[in-house]
Design a protein around this motif. Structure first.
Motif, PDB file in Angstrom:
ATOM      1  N   UNK A 529       0.816  -1.184   0.010  1.00 45.61           N
ATOM      2  CA  UNK A 529       0.113  -0.042  -0.100  1.00 45.61           C
ATOM      3  C   UNK A 529       0.960   1.181  -0.024  1.00 45.61           C
ATOM      4  N   UNK A 530       0.611   2.280  -0.835  1.00 49.06           N
ATOM      5  CA  UNK A 530       1.203   3.533  -0.766  1.00 49.06           C
ATOM      6  C   UNK A 530      -0.028   4.603  -0.705  1.00 49.06           C
ATOM      7  N   UNK A 531       0.141   5.462   0.262  1.00 54.01           N
ATOM      8  CA  UNK A 531      -0.615   6.408   0.687  1.00 54.01           C
ATOM      9  C   UNK A 531       0.069   7.783   0.647  1.00 54.01           C
ATOM     10  N   UNK A 532      -0.313   8.696  -0.381  1.00 54.17           N
ATOM     11  CA  UNK A 532       0.332   9.982  -0.490  1.00 54.17           C
ATOM     12  C   UNK A 532       0.077  10.990   0.555  1.00 54.17           C
ATOM     13  N   UNK A 533       1.090  11.980   0.780  1.00 52.71           N
ATOM     14  CA  UNK A 533       1.371  12.636   1.997  1.00 52.71           C
ATOM     15  C   UNK A 533      -0.211  13.706   2.084  1.00 52.71           C
ATOM     16  N   UNK A 534      -0.938  13.896   0.928  1.00 54.20           N
ATOM     17  CA  UNK A 534      -1.989  14.714   1.095  1.00 54.20           C
ATOM     18  C   UNK A 534      -3.426  13.818   0.752  1.00 54.20           C
ATOM     19  N   UNK A 535      -3.233  12.582   0.942  1.00 51.42           N
ATOM     20  CA  UNK A 535      -4.352  11.606   0.566  1.00 51.42           C
ATOM     21  C   UNK A 535      -5.205  11.706   1.763  1.00 51.42           C
ATOM     22  N   UNK A 536      -6.521  12.131   1.644  1.00 52.96           N
ATOM     23  CA  UNK A 536      -7.742  12.450   2.635  1.00 52.96           C
ATOM     24  C   UNK A 536      -8.840  12.418   2.041  1.00 52.96           C
ATOM     25  N   UNK A 537      -9.369  11.236   1.982  1.00 51.14           N
ATOM     26  CA  UNK A 537     -10.931  11.017   1.321  1.00 51.14           C
ATOM     27  C   UNK A 537     -11.914  11.688   2.195  1.00 51.14           C
ATOM     28  N   UNK A 538     -12.697  12.465   1.727  1.00 48.16           N
ATOM     29  CA  UNK A 538     -13.893  13.324   2.558  1.00 48.16           C
ATOM     30  C   UNK A 538     -14.685  12.251   2.983  1.00 48.16           C
ATOM     31  N   UNK A 539     -15.157  11.259   1.989  1.00 47.76           N
ATOM     32  CA  UNK A 539     -16.148  10.179   2.465  1.00 47.76           C
ATOM     33  C   UNK A 539     -15.524   8.656   2.652  1.00 47.76           C
ATOM     34  N   UNK A 540     -14.017   8.821   2.987  1.00 42.51           N
ATOM     35  CA  UNK A 540     -13.551   7.594   3.173  1.00 42.51           C
ATOM     36  C   UNK A 540     -12.813   7.560   4.481  1.00 42.51           C
ATOM     37  N   UNK A 541     -12.189   6.628   4.867  1.00 39.30           N
ATOM     38  CA  UNK A 541     -11.342   6.301   5.913  1.00 39.30           C
ATOM     39  C   UNK A 541      -9.900   6.242   5.674  1.00 39.30           C
ATOM     40  N   UNK A 542      -8.902   6.930   6.115  1.00 41.00           N
ATOM     41  CA  UNK A 542      -7.543   6.472   6.141  1.00 41.00           C
ATOM     42  C   UNK A 542      -6.820   6.665   7.318  1.00 41.00           C
ATOM     43  N   UNK A 543      -6.162   5.560   7.789  1.00 38.09           N
ATOM     44  CA  UNK A 543      -5.431   5.756   9.224  1.00 38.09           C
ATOM     45  C   UNK A 543      -4.197   6.240   9.256  1.00 38.09           C
ATOM     46  N   UNK A 544      -3.560   6.269   8.062  1.00 39.11           N
ATOM     47  CA  UNK A 544      -2.194   6.487   8.143  1.00 39.11           C
ATOM     48  C   UNK A 544      -1.785   7.152   6.793  1.00 39.11           C
ATOM     49  N   UNK A 545      -1.199   8.373   6.691  1.00 39.71           N
ATOM     50  CA  UNK A 545      -0.692   9.196   5.503  1.00 39.71           C
ATOM     51  C   UNK A 545       0.785   8.972   5.349  1.00 39.71           C
ATOM     52  N   UNK A 546       1.123   9.678   4.154  1.00 38.64           N
ATOM     53  CA  UNK A 546       2.557   9.750   3.644  1.00 38.64           C
ATOM     54  C   UNK A 546       3.466   8.290   4.052  1.00 38.64           C
ATOM     55  N   UNK A 547       2.969   7.324   3.581  1.00 41.20           N
ATOM     56  CA  UNK A 547       3.404   5.982   3.949  1.00 41.20           C
ATOM     57  C   UNK A 547       3.541   4.991   2.918  1.00 41.20           C
ATOM     58  N   UNK A 548       4.330   3.963   3.076  1.00 45.31           N
ATOM     59  CA  UNK A 548       4.422   2.831   2.107  1.00 45.31           C
ATOM     60  C   UNK A 548       4.152   1.766   3.116  1.00 45.31           C
ATOM     61  N   UNK A 549       3.282   0.451   2.927  1.00 40.41           N
ATOM     62  CA  UNK A 549       3.285  -0.608   3.951  1.00 40.41           C
ATOM     63  C   UNK A 549       3.503  -1.719   3.053  1.00 40.41           C
ATOM     64  N   UNK A 550       4.416  -2.778   3.310  1.00 47.19           N
ATOM     65  CA  UNK A 550       4.675  -3.915   2.832  1.00 47.19           C
ATOM     66  C   UNK A 550       4.380  -4.980   3.993  1.00 47.19           C
ATOM     67  N   UNK A 551       3.370  -5.759   3.753  1.00 47.86           N
ATOM     68  CA  UNK A 551       2.878  -6.963   4.839  1.00 47.86           C
ATOM     69  C   UNK A 551       2.498  -8.203   3.893  1.00 47.86           C
ATOM     70  N   UNK A 552       2.839  -9.397   4.774  1.00 43.90           N
ATOM     71  CA  UNK A 552       2.632 -10.611   4.546  1.00 43.90           C
ATOM     72  C   UNK A 552       2.147 -11.699   5.395  1.00 43.90           C
ATOM     73  N   UNK A 553       2.000 -12.565   5.061  1.00 44.04           N
ATOM     74  CA  UNK A 553       1.326 -13.613   6.104  1.00 44.04           C
ATOM     75  C   UNK A 553       1.598 -15.051   5.413  1.00 44.04           C
ATOM     76  N   UNK A 554       1.943 -16.063   6.463  1.00 42.65           N
ATOM     77  CA  UNK A 554       2.299 -17.354   5.982  1.00 42.65           C
ATOM     78  C   UNK A 554       1.862 -18.139   7.180  1.00 42.65           C
ATOM     79  N   UNK A 555       0.547 -18.747   7.136  1.00 39.22           N
ATOM     80  CA  UNK A 555      -0.147 -19.449   8.057  1.00 39.22           C
ATOM     81  C   UNK A 555      -0.004 -20.966   7.662  1.00 39.22           C
ATOM     82  N   UNK A 556       0.149 -21.795   8.501  1.00 38.93           N
ATOM     83  CA  UNK A 556       0.219 -23.118   8.365  1.00 38.93           C
ATOM     84  C   UNK A 556      -0.743 -23.945   9.273  1.00 38.93           C
TER      85      UNK A 556
END
Length: 778
Positions: A529-556
């Motif tokens: 996920x990449x969220x720009x520094x000024x991304x702020x949707x008026x009718x949406x929800x964003x928890x964290x701005x100005x960031x890139x997120x890399x996440x994964x899971x490996x469940x056995x």
């Protein structure tokens, strides 16, 4: 030409001079992969006359014409079929299946177990029949049980989750698109649960519609009859068959059985893997007009020492079906008095908390408005924040914890062919010193492609605070299949959103990608996920701005060779958040080397969690406790014990402990449910966070208690009391709901809040509301 279709490999024998080059075997390999089986053969023998063209292209076209219908045929052959019988006029629900109409109806004679053994024979037989006429569909279920005294059932309230209870669950795919659907469930007490199918993830259980159910017990087990008016559903009126599936839970044995696709890799809500309900009549939904007037009145004090305010109001909700597949809705002077209050939460992060939508008007067609990868729910992010929702309806009518009156709203939602359409427009009233009146709108279009995939767009306009120039535009694509490598789930989703407003400058975009392999033995995923520094949707929800997120899971998930252990889950979930320049801000490495589910139903878990935070500005984690900028690393641990939900006293206790920033933190969570009987039960939840940092100490406490009196599935009383030491207030939400008719409800709601000011407990606010609503359907 001779064709023998038995579902798997494709072999081609071409006689009399037809030339095959290397491209045709590759095509056959592709066809076999589409068929996704490995044990049988599809034989296509073409007896060609002499002089036939040797063009590989023409051969391939011929093969396409022959093989692709066979692919569809092979997939259809995987689906079991149930034929609907004729529902007579004047049919009355008794819960016993004693009506003569059931006698000759086609039946599902039994289900197949998923747990504890995949592909086994259930302990008790399950018989399912369906009757239908032009206005209603009725499902009859007989759940045999060799030990009727061991039936586990204690809920009567509407929308109980039936967690830890015997229950039967029915799923309809009324558009035969393999992506949408309805869920209806009952338990032996006759409690009703309904939900919208939302991809392959969690369903939208806050949705409600009008339907009936009755149950009965006898020496053989229990039975149920469910009646669903066609006016309560949207569907493709041209179809005479629907997707259909049934799943039964026998809790004391932790036994789950299903009709179609009884495999652990699939969930009951995957309508692409449902069976078929055929021989449906031509349904008549009447004029498709429903009007639900409501009147509410009450009194209360909204502020400390304020005069008592008396109020009486009326509201109107109107829905009009446009054909059987589109629904238009109008709401005037909308009243949400019956909506349950949110559960209070503690928050030890720097980012806002996401709360779900619970209001009826916004829930109708909510599955269509979902956007993005991962089933359309909140997506992206990890490692201490991240994730967005392009449209979050709670932004409408709620602002800074204050209810904003909804003057008028209109909605159009449904499906036309392979196109999903949702349009929403609302106008809110002004609230003194908070916000002026505002007009807002949303458009969502999603096109079904391939067998289970989609591509779509979303657009919003307007802002809850009436800020100017507010709009959002996004597009998403999801490739999804339940036939990867033959019978596995796999999906790839990508999305892009841009949000504009006059007060925003700089990068106002967000984008993301998710790759997911969600199966029983292995559940593996990666998201970016990449969220720009000024991304702020008026009718949406964003928890964290100005960031890139890399996440994964490996469940056995695997079954140890120990008789008293059913399953162990090994979980590995790394995530990293960086700023837009690639500098790390947060990371987390969550591991669960031990997550045991026992044959008794109890569960034990041990986790280790390596975390890090880089603060670029001071962070006030609690009142007066401010953590200075810097880089912090720590290792935390969790112990968790959950008692089997079928026990009279069940629940879960969780203890997180270990270092936290430069100090330590203990987090203790407790959840208990005491089920005295189906009439009376108590739920308790509590959380205590004890922080000891160089910058100071803090204690955060949250307690909630819910009392449930379930006189019948149609008459329920509950009271929810909450306290937290941050607001230093006690809040109560007490509600009586009487469903005196399938189309009529009476609500009596009392809210009371007490606040501790200057060491004195003072009444903060209170409110008593009585609401009566009744639906007129034509």
């Amino acid at each position: 030409m001779f064709i023998c279709a038995q579902n798997v490999h494709v072999a081609v024998e071409i006689q009399q001079q037809v030339y095959l080059d290397a491209k045709v075997p590759r095509f056959l390999s592709f066809a076999n992969a589409l068929l996704g089986k490995q044990d049988d053969f599809v034989m296509v023998r073409m007896n060609s006359p002499s002089g036939v063209s040797r063009s590989t292209g023409s051969q391939a076209l011929f093969l396409l014409a022959v093989l692709l219908p066979l692919v569809a045929l092979s997939q259809a052959q995987d689906r079991p079929v149930l034929r609907a019988g004729v529902l007579p006029e004047g049919f009355q629900l008794t819960g016993t299946l004693n009506d003569s109409a059931w006698r000759d109806a086609d039946a599902i004679e039994n289900l197949t177990t998923i747990e504890p053994i995949e592909g086994g024979v259930p302990t008790g037989r399950t018989i399912v029949k369906v009757l239908a006429n032009r206005e209603n569909i009725v499902i009859g279920i007989v759940c045999e049980d060799p030990d009727p005294g061991g039936i586990v059932s204690f809920s009567k309230a509407r929308d109980s989750y039936f967690r830890g209870e015997d229950s039967i669950r029915i799923v309809f795919d009324t558009f035969m698109d393999g992506r949408s659907g309805y869920i209806f469930a009952v338990n032996p007490e006759g409690a009703r649960f309904d939900a919208l199918v939302s991809g392959t993830e969690r369903d939208n259980s806050n949705w409600d519609t009008i339907w009936e159910a009755k149950t009965s017990r006898d020496s053989m087990g229990w039975s149920a009859e469910i009646k669903i008016p066609l006016k309560s559903l949207s569907f493709n009126g041209a179809l005479r068959e629907w997707g259909f599936n049934v799943e039964r839970q026998m809790q004391r044995l932790q036994e789950t059985s299903r009709w179609a696709s009884p495999l652990r890799d699939y969930r009951i809500n995957q309508t692409s893997r449902s069976g078929l309900l055929v021989a449906l009549p031509e349904f008549d939904f009447g004029r498709g007009l429903s009007m639900r007037p409501a009147v509410s009145g009450g009194a209360g004090q909204l502020e400390i020492e304020a005069a008592t305010d008396y109020d009486i109001d009326a509201s109107l909700d109107v829905t009009q079906k446009i054909g059987s597949n589109l629904v238009s809705s109008l709401t005037i002077n909308t009243d949400f008095a019956e909506t349950e209050v949110d559960t209070r939460r503690t928050n030890l992060t720097r980012f806002p908390v996401f709360f779900p939508e619970k209001r009826t008007f916004f829930l109708e067609g909510a599955d269509i408005f979902q956007f993005g990868s991962g089933g359309g729910r909140r997506y992206g992010g990890g490692g201490g924040g991240g994730g967005i929702t392009a449209f979050h309806s709670r932004r409408i009518g709620l602002l800074s914890g204050t209810e904003v009156p909804l003057v008028v709203g209109g909605k159009l939602s449904g499906r036309v062919g392979n196109t999903n359409l949702g349009v929403l427009a609302v106008r809110t009233n002004d609230v003194s010193e908070l916000v002026t009146d505002a007009t807002m709108g949303v458009v969502r279009i999603k096109q079904n492609i391939l067998e289970e995939s989609s591509i779509g767009m979303i657009a919003t306009v307007g802002d809850p605070e009436n800020l100017q120039g507010a709009w959002t535009l996004g597009t998403d694509f999801i490739y999804q299949t339940s036939r990867f490598r033959g019978d596995k789930n796999f999906s790839v989703g990508a999305w892009f959103v841009v949000a504009n407003r006059d007060d925003l400058e700089g990068d106002k975009t967000a984008t993301g990608l998710k790759i997911d392999y969600p199966n029983n033995d292995w559940d593996i995923s990666f998201s970016y996920t990449r969220i720009g520094e000024s991304f702020d949707p008026s009718l949406g929800f964003v928890s964290r701005r100005r960031m890139q997120s890399f996440s994964g899971s490996s469940d056995r998930r695997y079954r140890p060779s120990i008789s008293w252990i059913r399953w162990n889950y090994f979980e590995l979930r790394p995530s990293v958040v960086t700023d837009l320049d690639g500098n790390w801000e947060s990371y987390k490495l969550f591991t669960a080397p031990v997550n045991l589910t026992l044959e008794s139903g109890d569960r034990f878990e041990f986790n280790a969690n390596q975390e890090g935070e880089r603060l670029i500005e001071p962070f006030e984690i609690a009142e007066g406790v401010i953590i200075p900028p810097g880089s912090y690393h720590w290792q935390r641990y969790r112990l968790e014990w959950a008692a089997a939900p079928q026990r009279v006293l069940s629940g879960q206790i969780t203890w997180w402990f270990g270092p936290f920033y430069e100090g330590s933190l203990d987090q203790i969570n407790l959840r208990l449910t005491w089920k005295f009987s189906s009439l009376f039960n108590i739920e308790f939840s509590g959380e205590r966070n004890i922080g000891n940092l160089p910058q100071g100490e803090f204690i955060q406490e949250r307690v909630g208690t819910r009392l449930n009196l379930n006189f019948s599935p149609d008459l329920v009383f509950n009271s929810y009391v909450q306290y937290d030491n941050l607001s230093r207030s006690v809040g109560t939400n007490t509600k009586l709901r009487w469903t005196f008719a399938p189309v009529g409800d009476l609500f009596v709601v009392y809210n009371h809040n007490i606040r501790d000011l200057e060491d004195r407990w003072l009444r903060d606010s209170n409110q008593l509301v009585v609401k009566l609503q009744y639906a007129l359907r034509y």
